[in-house]
Design a protein around this motif. Structure first.
Motif, PDB file in Angstrom:
ATOM      1  N   ASP A 103       1.233  -1.304  -0.058  1.00 28.73           N
ATOM      2  CA  ASP A 103       0.384   0.335   0.122  1.00 28.73           C
ATOM      3  C   ASP A 103       1.407   1.428   0.207  1.00 28.73           C
ATOM      4  O   ASP A 103       0.797   2.069  -1.173  1.00 28.73           O
ATOM      5  N   LEU A 104       2.377   1.103   0.644  1.00 33.21           N
ATOM      6  CA  LEU A 104       3.004   2.289   0.436  1.00 33.21           C
ATOM      7  C   LEU A 104       3.079   2.848  -0.154  1.00 33.21           C
ATOM      8  O   LEU A 104       3.682   3.825  -0.964  1.00 33.21           O
ATOM      9  N   PHE A 136       3.550   5.194  -2.934  1.00 29.61           N
ATOM     10  CA  PHE A 136       4.700   6.386  -3.748  1.00 29.61           C
ATOM     11  C   PHE A 136       5.496   5.876  -4.622  1.00 29.61           C
ATOM     12  O   PHE A 136       5.530   7.085  -5.535  1.00 29.61           O
ATOM     13  N   SER A 137       4.856   4.770  -5.018  1.00 33.93           N
ATOM     14  CA  SER A 137       5.312   4.867  -6.806  1.00 33.93           C
ATOM     15  C   SER A 137       4.200   5.863  -7.956  1.00 33.93           C
ATOM     16  O   SER A 137       5.003   6.344  -9.469  1.00 33.93           O
ATOM     17  N   SER A 190      15.092   0.983  -3.425  1.00 32.59           N
ATOM     18  CA  SER A 190      14.586  -0.753  -3.785  1.00 32.59           C
ATOM     19  C   SER A 190      13.591  -0.969  -3.616  1.00 32.59           C
ATOM     20  O   SER A 190      13.124  -2.203  -3.611  1.00 32.59           O
ATOM     21  N   ASN A 191      13.462  -0.238  -3.402  1.00 33.51           N
ATOM     22  CA  ASN A 191      11.042  -0.590  -2.588  1.00 33.51           C
ATOM     23  C   ASN A 191      10.481  -0.234  -3.683  1.00 33.51           C
ATOM     24  O   ASN A 191       9.358  -0.543  -3.547  1.00 33.51           O
ATOM     25  N   VAL A 192      10.832   0.402  -5.102  1.00 31.77           N
ATOM     26  CA  VAL A 192      10.006   1.278  -5.623  1.00 31.77           C
ATOM     27  C   VAL A 192      10.155   0.350  -6.808  1.00 31.77           C
ATOM     28  O   VAL A 192      11.419  -0.552  -6.999  1.00 31.77           O
ATOM     29  N   ALA A 226       1.279   4.219   6.252  1.00 30.77           N
ATOM     30  CA  ALA A 226       2.268   2.996   6.550  1.00 30.77           C
ATOM     31  C   ALA A 226       2.554   2.269   6.221  1.00 30.77           C
ATOM     32  O   ALA A 226       1.555   1.226   5.652  1.00 30.77           O
ATOM     33  N   ALA A 227       3.539   1.385   6.549  1.00 34.04           N
ATOM     34  CA  ALA A 227       4.017  -0.131   5.486  1.00 34.04           C
ATOM     35  C   ALA A 227       5.176  -0.424   6.364  1.00 34.04           C
ATOM     36  O   ALA A 227       6.176   0.014   7.424  1.00 34.04           O
TER      37      ALA A 227
END
Length: 351
Positions: free
Chosen positions: A123-124, A128-129, A153-155, A205-206
């Motif tokens: 969800d976060l 963000f992406s 690294s998380n997108v 949040a995530a």
């Protein structure tokens, strides 16, 4: 146009009406189960093994709202009719309720445990992406290079590939090196980063989760413009020879499509829309172009060749976009198990 004739010439061509979202096999199965309802869906799901149940449950839990046109399209593929024609909603609670109709509570808890945490993270990072890449780049310029590496690294790789060039060559190089070297980010540090994002840019949040960084970087660098990749590759080769070699082995590019067997490549060519195929081939090497043409029947090959010859100058950016579209579609077919992509140990079999 030759592309249209090429598609008509193949009797196995499927109707590829544009969809609002790309759905893989598990997502389509999840939609079917939701349309069947809890009772019938539960009875059918009992025929599946635990791995299949987990795949469908994961897909169902992140499905969200699927509108009527997409429901109808999926149901047509399953040769079913949608009686009510209404939208359906897939959610974590719906998936849990369906599973508890026929599985023991402990088994349901095990299946859902692996899903509930990543859902919050998705969800976060999904939100963000969706932020404009210029906004993301400007935000990351003010962050420590290690923090920027952890965030990117998380997108999704295609988002990171658009953001990195906007950070400037030197900072981009530093961030990429940190991403390649990065292992699992400590959970406390990741929570701080996510809390900062939630406060500064987001509304959710995530939690953090591990991932295969080499695979992530391979997918990211796959999205880079060829000239840009050629610019940074020698530096990465020199500074991180072992890691960069591993990344390159995981990359799958347009040229790698010639490693597919003829039937699989033909399936990829049939599925891309519009003039994607001729534009992609206009920028391909002679070796690659010849292999593509050899796969086609004689008449279709001649028509495609005529279209490429008559389409006039093509911008390099359009060629790159078309080639990436074909690579992405090949990966989509592989995820749906329609075709099989060549593995690393098969590389030496192709010249």
């Amino acid at each position: 146009m030759a592309t249209a004739a090429l598609k008509r010439a193949n009797t196995e061509m499927q109707d590829r009406t544009p969809r609002r979202r790309k759905l893989g096999g598990p997502e389509k199965a999840a939609i079917l189960f939701l349309c069947l309802g809890e009772k019938r869906g539960s009875e059918l799901m009992q025929q599946l093994d635990e791995e299949e149940i987990q795949k469908i449950t994961r897909a169902m839990s992140r499905l969200g709202v699927i509108d009527s046109p997409q429901v109808e399209l999926v149901m047509t593929e399953f040769t079913e009719s949608v009686m009510n024609g209404g939208a359906i909603v897939g959610s974590f609670s719906v998936a849990e309720k369906l599973l508890r109709n026929f599985l023991p509570g402990e088994q349901v808890d095990v299946i859902l445990k692996d899903i509930s945490g990543p859902l919050k993270e998705r969800d976060l990072w999904a939100r963000f992406s969706q932020i404009n890449e210029t906004v993301i780049a400007n935000y990351l310029k003010g962050e420590h290079v290690q923090t920027a590496a952890a965030i990117l690294s998380n997108v999704k790789p295609d988002v990171a590939a658009r953001v990195l060039p906007l950070m400037g060559v030197e900072q981009m190089q530093d961030v990429i090196e940190r991403m390649i070297r990065m292992e699992a980010v400590p959970s406390e540090l990741m929570k701080e980063i996510e809390e900062t994002l939630r406060t500064d840019l987001m509304g959710a949040a995530a939690e953090s989760s591990g991932r295969d960084m080499q695979q992530h970087m391979a997918e990211l660098l796959n999205k880079f413009d060829r000239d840009l990749f050629d610019q940074i590759a020698p530096v990465l080769e020199e500074r991180l020879p072992e890691a960069f070699t591993g990344i390159k082995q995981k990359m799958f590019t347009f040229d790698d499509l010639i490693k597919l067997d003829g039937m699989s490549l033909a399936r990829v060519m049939r599925g891309v829309p519009g003039n994607t195929l001729p534009v992609a081939l206009r920028g391909a090497s002679k070796e690659v172009r010849d292999y593509f043409l050899e796969v086609l029947p004689g008449r279709s090959r001649d028509m495609l060749t005529d279209e490429m010859n008559n389409m006039g100058p093509v911008r390099g950016r359009d060629v790159r976009t078309a080639q990436l579209a074909m690579v992405d579609y090949a990966k989509e077919l592989a995820e749906e198990e329609v075709i099989t992509l060549p593995s690393d140990d098969e590389e030496d079999d192709f010249i």
